[in-house]
Design a protein around this motif. Sequence first.
Motif, mmCIF file in Angstrom:
data_model
loop_
_atom_site.group_PDB
_atom_site.id
_atom_site.type_symbol
_atom_site.label_atom_id
_atom_site.label_comp_id
_atom_site.label_asym_id
_atom_site.label_seq_id
_atom_site.Cartn_x
_atom_site.Cartn_y
_atom_site.Cartn_z
ATOM 1 N N SER A 81 0.850 -1.183 0.000
ATOM 2 C CA SER A 81 0.000 0.000 0.000
ATOM 3 C C SER A 81 0.888 1.236 0.000
ATOM 4 O O SER A 81 0.477 2.311 -0.389
ATOM 5 N N ALA A 82 2.138 1.057 0.455
ATOM 6 C CA ALA A 82 3.092 2.164 0.395
ATOM 7 C C ALA A 82 4.457 1.616 0.021
ATOM 8 O O ALA A 82 4.840 0.540 0.471
ATOM 9 N N SER B 18 20.670 1.963 -1.077
ATOM 10 C CA SER B 18 19.416 2.378 -0.481
ATOM 11 C C SER B 18 18.540 1.165 -0.209
ATOM 12 O O SER B 18 18.770 0.081 -0.725
ATOM 13 N N VAL B 19 17.565 1.366 0.651
ATOM 14 C CA VAL B 19 16.667 0.301 1.069
ATOM 15 C C VAL B 19 15.300 0.584 0.473
ATOM 16 O O VAL B 19 14.769 1.685 0.638
ATOM 17 N N GLU B 20 14.743 -0.413 -0.225
ATOM 18 C CA GLU B 20 13.401 -0.249 -0.771
ATOM 19 C C GLU B 20 12.426 -0.852 0.232
ATOM 20 O O GLU B 20 12.577 -2.017 0.612
ATOM 21 N N ILE B 21 11.494 -0.056 0.673
ATOM 22 C CA ILE B 21 10.587 -0.487 1.737
ATOM 23 C C ILE B 21 9.162 -0.533 1.227
ATOM 24 O O ILE B 21 8.718 0.395 0.517
ATOM 25 N N GLU B 22 8.464 -1.635 1.554
ATOM 26 C CA GLU B 22 7.043 -1.735 1.219
ATOM 27 C C GLU B 22 6.295 -2.064 2.496
ATOM 28 O O GLU B 22 6.743 -2.879 3.289
ATOM 29 N N VAL B 23 5.159 -1.439 2.677
ATOM 30 C CA VAL B 23 4.416 -1.614 3.918
ATOM 31 C C VAL B 23 2.941 -1.827 3.611
ATOM 32 O O VAL B 23 2.376 -1.108 2.786
ATOM 33 N N ASP B 24 2.314 -2.814 4.222
ATOM 34 C CA ASP B 24 0.844 -2.896 4.206
ATOM 35 C C ASP B 24 0.367 -2.951 5.660
ATOM 36 O O ASP B 24 1.092 -2.528 6.568
ATOM 37 N N ASN B 25 -0.826 -3.456 5.896
ATOM 38 C CA ASN B 25 -1.342 -3.412 7.268
ATOM 39 C C ASN B 25 -0.694 -4.422 8.209
ATOM 40 O O ASN B 25 -0.712 -4.244 9.427
ATOM 41 N N VAL C 219 6.082 8.448 -0.600
ATOM 42 C CA VAL C 219 4.744 8.143 -0.078
ATOM 43 C C VAL C 219 3.798 9.317 -0.331
ATOM 44 O O VAL C 219 4.201 10.483 -0.295
ATOM 45 N N SER C 220 2.545 8.996 -0.619
ATOM 46 C CA SER C 220 1.570 10.051 -0.875
ATOM 47 C C SER C 220 0.832 10.393 0.414
ATOM 48 O O SER C 220 0.526 11.548 0.677
ATOM 49 N N GLU C 221 0.563 9.391 1.225
ATOM 50 C CA GLU C 221 0.000 9.724 2.539
ATOM 51 C C GLU C 221 0.781 9.042 3.646
ATOM 52 O O GLU C 221 1.476 8.049 3.422
ATOM 53 N N LYS C 222 0.669 9.580 4.846
ATOM 54 C CA LYS C 222 1.459 9.151 5.994
ATOM 55 C C LYS C 222 1.375 7.643 6.270
ATOM 56 O O LYS C 222 0.287 7.075 6.337
#
Lengths: 369, 369
Positions: free
Chosen positions: A125-126, A213-220, A188-191
């Motif tokens: 999601s981000a 660099s570190v590529e980060i992906e985050v969901d819930n 990121v578009s939102e926090k």
Amino acid sequence: MQFSINQKDLYQALNIVRRAVAKNQTLAILTGIYLKVNNNTLILKSTDLELGIEYKIEIEATEDGAIVLPANQFLNIIRELPSEKIKMSLNVDKWQLEIRCGNSLFKINGYDPDEFPSLPTVEASAKFNLPAVKFKEMIEKVRISTSKDETQPALTGALFEVNPDEVRMVSTNTYRLSYINAALKTAVSEKVEVILPGSTLQELSNLLDDEGSVEIEVDNNYASFNFAGIEVISRLIEGKFPNYELVIPDEFNSNFTADLSNLHSAVKRVSLIARLDANIISINAKPDLMEINSTEGSSGYAHEEVEIELTGPEQKINIDAGYFIDVLKVLKSDDINIEMIGPLNPLVVKSEDDMGKFIYLIMPVRSQS
Amino acid sequence: MQFSINQKDLYQALNIVRRAVAKNQTLAILTGIYLKVNNNTLILKSTDLELGIEYKIEIEATEDGAIVLPANQFLNIIRELPSEKIKMSLNVDKWQLEIRCGNSLFKINGYDPDEFPSLPTVEASAKFNLPAVKFKEMIEKVRISTSKDETQPALTGALFEVNPDEVRMVSTNTYRLSYINAALKTAVSEKVEVILPGSTLQELSNLLDDEGSVEIEVDNNYASFNFAGIEVISRLIEGKFPNYELVIPDEFNSNFTADLSNLHSAVKRVSLIARLDANIISINAKPDLMEINSTEGSSGYAHEEVEIELTGPEQKINIDAGYFIDVLKVLKSDDINIEMIGPLNPLVVKSEDDMGKFIYLIMPVRSQS
């Protein structure tokens, strides 16, 4: 499965993935490392179900396949082999890997790879990038303040807040707090606001290099970190992080600067006596020197003096020596800046550069009359 | 007691005497280090009642006196002090030592020195010297074979036999044996034959330097060792050492030479698998190579080959890998010489130079059919 690989490359790869291998034996297969050969790529995986690590290397393979091998045993054998080409071949009927290198032959019994759990996937999601060196520094500064108390899960991790213009990490065990804010542009578009487990911070800090660099992906539920060919996937901690902003004081009455290394040595020495009791030290900031004392206990007494330049009135406070030493270890500057309000307010360590701001609070311990 | 001493000198001295400090707390004062200032000399002492160490250094003192200080605490504080002059002064009423160095002040509570037991004195019935380097080498070679089994006290130490023309040390746990005989002239008029405790061998090996000579005095109950300003006093083990000469074979059927470092690495690797079971390896000496195998257990199998030159018929034997590794670690030559008789006789490692002879026996383990 049949392939060959240099001893050095394999040993390095195993040292990366071993970090997520399960330490307790609840599920035997999780104490193993998953190996899969697919199209001249060796994929190594491990997971303790909280954290997962995947690493890939190019190899020379003549046959694809997969197996799970007991991590310690496999790592010990590869470490002791000479720095030469190792030839691996799998006996699928026995789930046994044959290892040949120089005059050595090993056969290691493993597990059916189909029984190894898949690593979770992050439904991004981000997605954003951070410079590895800065992310590592942030992790090291918040890692020290995470709590060990499993009854408050949110405090066993660190808040990870990502905005378009800044990245913030915060952790606290309610007796101390680390706050670090970096002025980093992200995509990121939102926090994004999640809690990363303390164990994940520990392993990221071990694995992150100072470059790239570190590529980060985050969901819930999960966060993934990609860097230097390594993928780390971590479960997130559910729950609400406490409102830390209320705790950080806006103002102070006195502040001073001291030589970091002198102060570190002095606190370590006083702690040699203080730790025989409750490890509480008293700090007494006077106009041009700071006194650090243990209480006068059954084993003895310690007193140290460190030169400072105090602005504002004299201050006295009792704090946990261990909490003070943790931040002294993690700072890299020559000097340290300390702010104080009074004996019932936190002692505040602050550092700031163009990249951002670090604040470390230590709550006072009431006078042991 | 009032004196000053360099941090480095004191730290080094404490690291010597700490080796005889009692580990368990049966008598609290024995977990301490005795300090006495007498006529510009600092005398440091420790003892666990089996072993005692005394060390002296010249210092600048303005007042004599003595105290016993808790060893760990004192050592930790001295280690953390800057490399500067330390000033000590004793408060006899409180048995408290005041330590000042740079901006540091410590007060450590200690014990009344009159309660510290005196180290035993050796009523020298025999007195002789040995070169430190040779004595250290002998100790290292016999130390590995001492037994841990307290029900046979004589085997927990090493036989120490001194004649006018040679010095011999022997140890065995009945499954392996170390024998070392050195052609050294000594001043003894008649044969000395005592048993030195394994723990004494351990500490002598830690303390002995490669230079100078060791002055040794032996009576019926104690032995003392003087070297480099250090005096070590050890209780002797009572009892009769077994007749080892019967066990050492006079002859052999086959012998071979192998590269020590290759063999060491190979045995270490096979042991990675073998130790998951009973750590038994089988050795198969063929005309130009030696095979080392683990048994095929539940965890896997290991096979190694090392080049050798065999004289005599092929040989096969099962031995404890740990016993083999111990001698491979302690040898310093490039090659190793091994003699074998048959599968029910010991494997014999031999080395010989102008100075003397070393023999190491490993008893076979019956085939685990």
